[in-house]
Structures are given as structure tokens and as C-alpha cells.
Scaffold this motif. Structure first.
Motif, mmCIF file in Angstrom:
data_model
loop_
_atom_site.group_PDB
_atom_site.id
_atom_site.type_symbol
_atom_site.label_atom_id
_atom_site.label_comp_id
_atom_site.label_asym_id
_atom_site.label_seq_id
_atom_site.Cartn_x
_atom_site.Cartn_y
_atom_site.Cartn_z
ATOM 1 N N ALA A 1 33.701 -6.347 4.737
ATOM 2 C CA ALA A 1 33.173 -5.452 5.912
ATOM 3 C C ALA A 1 32.681 -4.221 5.286
ATOM 4 O O ALA A 1 31.532 -3.659 5.749
ATOM 5 C CB ALA A 1 34.473 -5.150 6.746
ATOM 6 N N LEU A 2 33.074 -3.831 4.131
ATOM 7 C CA LEU A 2 32.864 -2.615 3.324
ATOM 8 C C LEU A 2 31.448 -2.706 2.989
ATOM 9 O O LEU A 2 30.490 -2.088 3.043
ATOM 10 C CB LEU A 2 33.484 -2.107 2.613
ATOM 11 N N ARG A 3 31.119 -4.022 2.518
ATOM 12 C CA ARG A 3 30.080 -4.273 1.850
ATOM 13 C C ARG A 3 28.795 -4.527 2.688
ATOM 14 O O ARG A 3 27.443 -4.356 2.438
ATOM 15 C CB ARG A 3 29.895 -5.428 0.859
ATOM 16 N N LEU A 4 29.187 -5.127 3.749
ATOM 17 C CA LEU A 4 28.026 -5.303 5.073
ATOM 18 C C LEU A 4 27.879 -4.280 5.959
ATOM 19 O O LEU A 4 27.037 -4.191 6.679
ATOM 20 C CB LEU A 4 28.752 -6.553 5.877
ATOM 21 N N ARG A 5 28.484 -3.016 5.696
ATOM 22 C CA ARG A 5 28.497 -1.918 6.632
ATOM 23 C C ARG A 5 27.026 -1.271 6.472
ATOM 24 O O ARG A 5 26.834 -1.202 5.326
ATOM 25 C CB ARG A 5 29.612 -0.861 6.516
ATOM 26 N N ARG A 6 26.583 -0.801 7.564
ATOM 27 C CA ARG A 6 25.077 -0.131 7.423
ATOM 28 C C ARG A 6 25.207 1.059 8.098
ATOM 29 O O ARG A 6 25.734 1.308 9.072
ATOM 30 C CB ARG A 6 23.992 -1.027 8.287
ATOM 31 N N ARG A 7 24.472 1.867 7.433
ATOM 32 C CA ARG A 7 24.384 3.322 7.913
ATOM 33 C C ARG A 7 23.298 3.466 9.023
ATOM 34 O O ARG A 7 22.170 2.888 8.768
ATOM 35 C CB ARG A 7 24.173 4.207 6.919
ATOM 36 N N VAL A 8 23.714 3.927 9.971
ATOM 37 C CA VAL A 8 22.745 4.383 11.250
ATOM 38 C C VAL A 8 22.025 5.615 10.857
ATOM 39 O O VAL A 8 22.674 6.650 10.882
ATOM 40 C CB VAL A 8 23.470 4.261 12.517
ATOM 41 N N ARG A 9 20.738 5.629 11.095
ATOM 42 C CA ARG A 9 19.961 6.529 10.778
ATOM 43 C C ARG A 9 19.567 7.177 12.083
ATOM 44 O O ARG A 9 18.809 6.442 12.668
ATOM 45 C CB ARG A 9 18.783 6.589 9.978
ATOM 46 N N TYR A 10 19.794 8.592 12.408
ATOM 47 C CA TYR A 10 19.607 9.113 13.669
ATOM 48 C C TYR A 10 18.599 10.182 13.390
ATOM 49 O O TYR A 10 18.430 10.811 12.412
ATOM 50 C CB TYR A 10 20.779 9.914 14.250
ATOM 51 N N PRO A 11 17.923 10.386 14.361
ATOM 52 C CA PRO A 11 16.760 11.634 14.402
ATOM 53 C C PRO A 11 17.650 12.878 14.325
ATOM 54 O O PRO A 11 18.562 12.909 15.084
ATOM 55 C CB PRO A 11 15.949 11.443 15.296
ATOM 56 N N HIS A 12 17.357 13.838 13.574
ATOM 57 C CA HIS A 12 18.203 15.132 13.329
ATOM 58 C C HIS A 12 18.110 15.755 14.959
ATOM 59 O O HIS A 12 19.152 16.630 15.250
ATOM 60 C CB HIS A 12 17.567 16.152 12.426
ATOM 61 N N ALA A 13 17.105 15.705 15.737
ATOM 62 C CA ALA A 13 17.180 16.237 16.959
ATOM 63 C C ALA A 13 18.405 15.798 17.922
ATOM 64 O O ALA A 13 18.479 16.541 18.826
ATOM 65 C CB ALA A 13 15.879 15.985 17.617
ATOM 66 N N LEU A 14 18.864 14.554 17.640
ATOM 67 C CA LEU A 14 19.719 14.146 18.544
ATOM 68 C C LEU A 14 21.313 14.604 18.351
ATOM 69 O O LEU A 14 22.263 14.595 18.967
ATOM 70 C CB LEU A 14 19.860 12.605 18.598
ATOM 71 N N LEU A 15 21.339 15.057 16.949
ATOM 72 C CA LEU A 15 22.782 15.501 16.483
ATOM 73 C C LEU A 15 22.847 16.994 16.823
ATOM 74 O O LEU A 15 22.053 17.887 16.970
ATOM 75 C CB LEU A 15 22.733 15.284 14.928
ATOM 76 N N ASN A 16 24.343 17.469 17.147
ATOM 77 C CA ASN A 16 24.319 18.824 17.780
ATOM 78 C C ASN A 16 24.474 19.591 16.257
ATOM 79 O O ASN A 16 25.192 19.083 15.348
ATOM 80 C CB ASN A 16 25.573 18.776 18.564
#
Length: 157
Positions: free
Chosen positions: A28-43
Motif C-alpha cells: 500500500a505504501l508503494r502504490l500510494r500516489r500523491r495528489v497534486r492540487y492547484p495552490h489556489a485551492l489550499l488555504n
């Protein structure tokens, strides 16, 4: 009859039962993917310390942690922890027709009764008789202490 608790047995069982949990966690650790968000959506915050790291990690791996705890509990139970108390030992003698068939002294019931008299750690065990009530068409379980005390041998029982 009761086996004592052996810590090395518990460790061996725990290692065997934790191996698939650790393999699944690694996959599960090897298959985990990081989600990339646009910076405008993050507080944006002015915090420099990440206080949510531990709860986020627990949310991510809570199922693996629960599996590991369950594996440890099962390993301890298989290894004999906690050992059964002597006062909680019971012997049930099956008195059904199949146990009564055969010649006296050679029946399965006679062999079971002989084990009751010669078996280790059975002196303080509670003794019950399992039978069948033909009128009510139900199995019966009766206390056999008086019968056991009145019998001097397995054949007499």
C-alpha cells in the motif's frame, strides 16, 4: 491437559501472523500516489509546525494497525495466554447410542470413561453426561458428579 504459556511460541506466532500485514502495508505504501492540487485551492496559513501529521498518518494506516493488533491477539491466544484455570476444566461424557454400541468393556463409552479415571489433571474437573431424551426429542446435559463419586472404576461408571 492445560499447556503453559510460552513466550517464544507467542513470538513465533506473532511473526507469522504479522508478516502478511506488513507485506500489505508495504504494498500500500508503494502504490500510494500523491495528489497534486492547484495552490489556489489550499488555504494559506502562517503556521510553521505541522500539527496534523499524526492524525493524518493514523487515518492512512488505521486498518493496518487494527490488523496488526488482531494478529497479536490471535498469536497470544494460540500460544496459550492466558492459561485456562483448573477450576474451569470440564469433561463431557457422550452417552449416545453410537458410544453405547458394542461389547461391554470394548465400547467407545468405556474407553472414554477409562480416560476420565486415568487422564492427567482431571481430578478437579467438572463432570457432565451428554444424552438424548427420546420423549422430548432433545439432547440432555446432566451433572455426573454423584455418578463419578459412586463409581470405583471406569467399567463400573
Amino acid at each position: 491437559m492445560a499447556e503453559s504459556f510460552m513466550p517464544m511460541d507467542a513470538l513465533a506466532w506473532a511473526a507469522g501472523l504479522l508478516t502478511p500485514v506488513l507485506v500489505l502495508m508495504f504494498v500500500a505504501l508503494r502504490l500510494r500516489r500523491r495528489v497534486r492540487y492547484p495552490h489556489a485551492l489550499l488555504n494559506r496559513s502562517d503556521r510553521t509546525v505541522r500539527a496534523d501529521f499524526l492524525p493524518r498518518s493514523l487515518r492512512l494506516y488505521y486498518d493496518s494497525v487494527l490488523d496488526a493488533v488482531a494478529a497479536l491477539v490471535v498469536a497470544l491466544a494460540i500460544a496459550g495466554f492466558p492459561p485456562p484455570a483448573a477450576s474451569r476444566t470440564a469433561v463431557v461424557l457422550d452417552c449416545s447410542r453410537s458410544m453405547l454400541s458394542g461389547e461391554r468393556g470394548d465400547r467407545a463409552l468405556d474407553k472414554a470413561a477409562a480416560f476420565l479415571f486415568t487422564g492427567p489433571d482431571l481430578a478437579d474437573a467438572k463432570f457432565f453426561l451428554l444424552g438424548y431424551d427420546m420423549d422430548a426429542h432433545k439432547p440432555t446435559l446432566s451433572d455426573g458428579r454423584r455418578l463419578r463419586e459412586a463409581s470405583a472404576s471406569a467399567i463400573e461408571l
